[in-house]
Design a protein around this motif. Structure first.
Motif, PDB file in Angstrom:
ATOM      1  N   ALA A  78       0.081 -60.262 -20.740  1.00  0.00           N
ATOM      2  CA  ALA A  78       1.291 -59.859 -20.031  1.00  0.00           C
ATOM      3  C   ALA A  78       0.998 -59.317 -18.634  1.00  0.00           C
ATOM      4  O   ALA A  78       1.693 -59.656 -17.671  1.00  0.00           O
ATOM      5  CB  ALA A  78       2.046 -58.816 -20.853  1.00  0.00           C
ATOM      6  N   GLU A  79      -0.040 -58.455 -18.504  1.00  0.00           N
ATOM      7  CA  GLU A  79      -0.303 -57.873 -17.183  1.00  0.00           C
ATOM      8  C   GLU A  79      -0.755 -58.919 -16.179  1.00  0.00           C
ATOM      9  O   GLU A  79      -0.426 -58.862 -15.000  1.00  0.00           O
ATOM     10  CB  GLU A  79      -1.337 -56.747 -17.273  1.00  0.00           C
ATOM     11  CG  GLU A  79      -2.757 -57.189 -17.627  1.00  0.00           C
ATOM     12  CD  GLU A  79      -2.992 -57.246 -19.121  1.00  0.00           C
ATOM     13  OE1 GLU A  79      -4.169 -57.277 -19.517  1.00  0.00           O
ATOM     14  OE2 GLU A  79      -2.005 -57.255 -19.880  1.00  0.00           O
ATOM     15  N   ARG A  80      -1.484 -59.956 -16.642  1.00  0.00           N
ATOM     16  CA  ARG A  80      -1.913 -61.036 -15.760  1.00  0.00           C
ATOM     17  C   ARG A  80      -0.727 -61.892 -15.337  1.00  0.00           C
ATOM     18  O   ARG A  80      -0.632 -62.324 -14.198  1.00  0.00           O
ATOM     19  CB  ARG A  80      -2.972 -61.886 -16.464  1.00  0.00           C
ATOM     20  CG  ARG A  80      -3.440 -63.107 -15.680  1.00  0.00           C
ATOM     21  CD  ARG A  80      -4.006 -62.759 -14.334  1.00  0.00           C
ATOM     22  NE  ARG A  80      -5.117 -61.818 -14.413  1.00  0.00           N
ATOM     23  CZ  ARG A  80      -5.823 -61.411 -13.359  1.00  0.00           C
ATOM     24  NH1 ARG A  80      -5.499 -61.830 -12.149  1.00  0.00           N
ATOM     25  NH2 ARG A  80      -6.818 -60.555 -13.520  1.00  0.00           N
ATOM     26  N   ARG A  81       0.205 -62.107 -16.248  1.00  0.00           N
ATOM     27  CA  ARG A  81       1.386 -62.892 -15.904  1.00  0.00           C
ATOM     28  C   ARG A  81       2.256 -62.167 -14.875  1.00  0.00           C
ATOM     29  O   ARG A  81       2.785 -62.777 -13.950  1.00  0.00           O
ATOM     30  CB  ARG A  81       2.203 -63.197 -17.164  1.00  0.00           C
ATOM     31  CG  ARG A  81       1.684 -64.402 -17.932  1.00  0.00           C
ATOM     32  CD  ARG A  81       2.571 -64.727 -19.108  1.00  0.00           C
ATOM     33  NE  ARG A  81       2.214 -63.895 -20.251  1.00  0.00           N
ATOM     34  CZ  ARG A  81       2.999 -63.691 -21.292  1.00  0.00           C
ATOM     35  NH1 ARG A  81       4.218 -64.218 -21.317  1.00  0.00           N
ATOM     36  NH2 ARG A  81       2.594 -62.956 -22.302  1.00  0.00           N
ATOM     37  N   LEU A  82       2.399 -60.851 -15.043  1.00  0.00           N
ATOM     38  CA  LEU A  82       3.171 -60.099 -14.052  1.00  0.00           C
ATOM     39  C   LEU A  82       2.487 -60.133 -12.696  1.00  0.00           C
ATOM     40  O   LEU A  82       3.130 -60.332 -11.665  1.00  0.00           O
ATOM     41  CB  LEU A  82       3.349 -58.656 -14.520  1.00  0.00           C
ATOM     42  CG  LEU A  82       4.141 -57.750 -13.569  1.00  0.00           C
ATOM     43  CD1 LEU A  82       5.532 -58.314 -13.318  1.00  0.00           C
ATOM     44  CD2 LEU A  82       4.231 -56.330 -14.131  1.00  0.00           C
ATOM     45  N   LEU A  86       4.183 -61.826  -9.419  1.00  0.00           N
ATOM     46  CA  LEU A  86       4.424 -61.091  -8.179  1.00  0.00           C
ATOM     47  C   LEU A  86       3.746 -61.765  -6.992  1.00  0.00           C
ATOM     48  O   LEU A  86       4.335 -61.892  -5.912  1.00  0.00           O
ATOM     49  CB  LEU A  86       3.917 -59.656  -8.319  1.00  0.00           C
ATOM     50  CG  LEU A  86       4.748 -58.725  -9.203  1.00  0.00           C
ATOM     51  CD1 LEU A  86       4.025 -57.401  -9.399  1.00  0.00           C
ATOM     52  CD2 LEU A  86       6.125 -58.491  -8.601  1.00  0.00           C
ATOM     53  N   ARG A  87       2.514 -62.190  -7.192  1.00  0.00           N
ATOM     54  CA  ARG A  87       1.824 -62.883  -6.100  1.00  0.00           C
ATOM     55  C   ARG A  87       2.552 -64.163  -5.722  1.00  0.00           C
ATOM     56  O   ARG A  87       2.672 -64.497  -4.533  1.00  0.00           O
ATOM     57  CB  ARG A  87       0.382 -63.189  -6.503  1.00  0.00           C
ATOM     58  CG  ARG A  87      -0.516 -61.961  -6.576  1.00  0.00           C
ATOM     59  CD  ARG A  87      -1.971 -62.346  -6.750  1.00  0.00           C
ATOM     60  NE  ARG A  87      -2.486 -63.070  -5.599  1.00  0.00           N
ATOM     61  CZ  ARG A  87      -3.716 -63.594  -5.529  1.00  0.00           C
ATOM     62  NH1 ARG A  87      -4.537 -63.477  -6.566  1.00  0.00           N
ATOM     63  NH2 ARG A  87      -4.120 -64.218  -4.460  1.00  0.00           N
ATOM     64  N   LEU A 132       7.858 -59.393 -20.251  1.00  0.00           N
ATOM     65  CA  LEU A 132       6.455 -59.010 -20.101  1.00  0.00           C
ATOM     66  C   LEU A 132       6.247 -57.528 -20.433  1.00  0.00           C
ATOM     67  O   LEU A 132       5.257 -57.155 -21.075  1.00  0.00           O
ATOM     68  CB  LEU A 132       5.985 -59.294 -18.674  1.00  0.00           C
ATOM     69  CG  LEU A 132       6.006 -60.759 -18.230  1.00  0.00           C
ATOM     70  CD1 LEU A 132       5.565 -60.881 -16.786  1.00  0.00           C
ATOM     71  CD2 LEU A 132       5.106 -61.602 -19.120  1.00  0.00           C
ATOM     72  N   ILE A 133       7.173 -56.681 -19.988  1.00  0.00           N
ATOM     73  CA  ILE A 133       7.058 -55.256 -20.266  1.00  0.00           C
ATOM     74  C   ILE A 133       7.159 -54.993 -21.762  1.00  0.00           C
ATOM     75  O   ILE A 133       6.363 -54.230 -22.335  1.00  0.00           O
ATOM     76  CB  ILE A 133       8.147 -54.484 -19.500  1.00  0.00           C
ATOM     77  CG1 ILE A 133       7.855 -54.511 -17.991  1.00  0.00           C
ATOM     78  CG2 ILE A 133       8.237 -53.037 -19.999  1.00  0.00           C
ATOM     79  CD1 ILE A 133       8.964 -53.927 -17.150  1.00  0.00           C
ATOM     80  N   GLU A 134       8.122 -55.616 -22.401  1.00  0.00           N
ATOM     81  CA  GLU A 134       8.295 -55.409 -23.837  1.00  0.00           C
ATOM     82  C   GLU A 134       7.101 -55.939 -24.621  1.00  0.00           C
ATOM     83  O   GLU A 134       6.679 -55.339 -25.618  1.00  0.00           O
ATOM     84  CB  GLU A 134       9.582 -56.077 -24.303  1.00  0.00           C
ATOM     85  CG  GLU A 134      10.841 -55.380 -23.784  1.00  0.00           C
ATOM     86  CD  GLU A 134      12.117 -56.077 -24.199  1.00  0.00           C
ATOM     87  OE1 GLU A 134      13.183 -55.441 -24.156  1.00  0.00           O
ATOM     88  OE2 GLU A 134      12.052 -57.286 -24.550  1.00  0.00           O
TER      89      GLU A 134
END
Length: 220
Positions: A78-82, A86-87, A132-134
């Motif tokens: 999830a953190e990589r997808r966010l 963003l990028r 992603l957060i959930e």
């Protein structure tokens, strides 16, 4: 020339003119000249200035949302997808400043139905981030349940901050890239938001929250 190619050329020209002139001052004559087409042909293909504006807004919104979704690959954590999303957002708005100017400024300032298209874009990005957060909260060890309102609020805050940073870049350089001013790169902007959002999320899922401070009535 195939009609779809000609229409794409017309929309490309229209986005440039709308970004530089604004909707009210934009001229169909200038759009036609920039597209290398006659004004009657522009009207034939795209009906009216209002319809052309709406077509441009929908196209720019769909392309931007597609770029964000494509970058947030489901096989990544999830953190990589966010981070990738963003990028992708900042890279796309930097590479298409005129398209972003039309979305963020012109569409919002002219009300419905144009503002509604931008609202749909925002909701689409928010939905991706909420998921992603959930997901991140669900897999965190010994994490307390994350309130859906917290996830939604964090997502809206993140999207609003991303829009503001993209607007800042457009304001510094102008939609034609001729302005000046120091603005963060796509990577730097994404890092800033990850530091705010993901570090904050880690606190939330660890049970660390900002303590509520009640105002004490004067004299009491």
């Amino acid at each position: 020339m195939p009609r779809e190619v000609r229409e794409r050329q017309m929309c490309d020209a229209a986005v440039r003119v709308f970004a530089r002139r604004g909707y009210s001052a934009a001229s169909m004559d200038e759009i036609a000249e920039l597209a290398g087409a006659s004004k009657p042909l522009v009207y034939l293909y795209l009906n009216s200035k209002e319809d052309l504006f709406g077509t441009c807004i929908r196209r720019e919104a769909e392309v931007l949302l597609a770029a964000v979704r494509a970058a947030a690959r489901p096989e990544d954590p999830a953190e990589r997808r966010l981070w990738n999303g963003l990028r992708a957002f900042f890279a796309h708005t930097a590479e298409h400043p005129e398209g972003w100017a039309v979305l963020s400024r012109q569409a919002r300032s002219h009300g419905e139905p144009f503002a509604g298209v931008v609202a749909e874009l925002r909701e689409g990005v928010v939905d991706v981030i909420v998921g992603l957060i959930e997901e991140a909260a669900a897999v965190a060890p010994d994490a307390p349940p994350l309130d859906g309102r917290e996830a939604s609020g964090l997502a809206y805050a993140l999207v609003g901050a991303a829009e503001s940073l993209a607007d800042r870049a457009i304001g510094a350089h102008g939609p034609d890239g001729l302005g000046g001013g120091a603005v963060p790169s796509a990577r730097e902007a994404a890092e800033t938001l990850m530091n705010v959002a993901w570090v904050g999320l880690e606190n939330l899922v660890s049970g660390r929250r900002w303590p509520a401070v009640r105002e004490v009535p004067s004299g009491g």
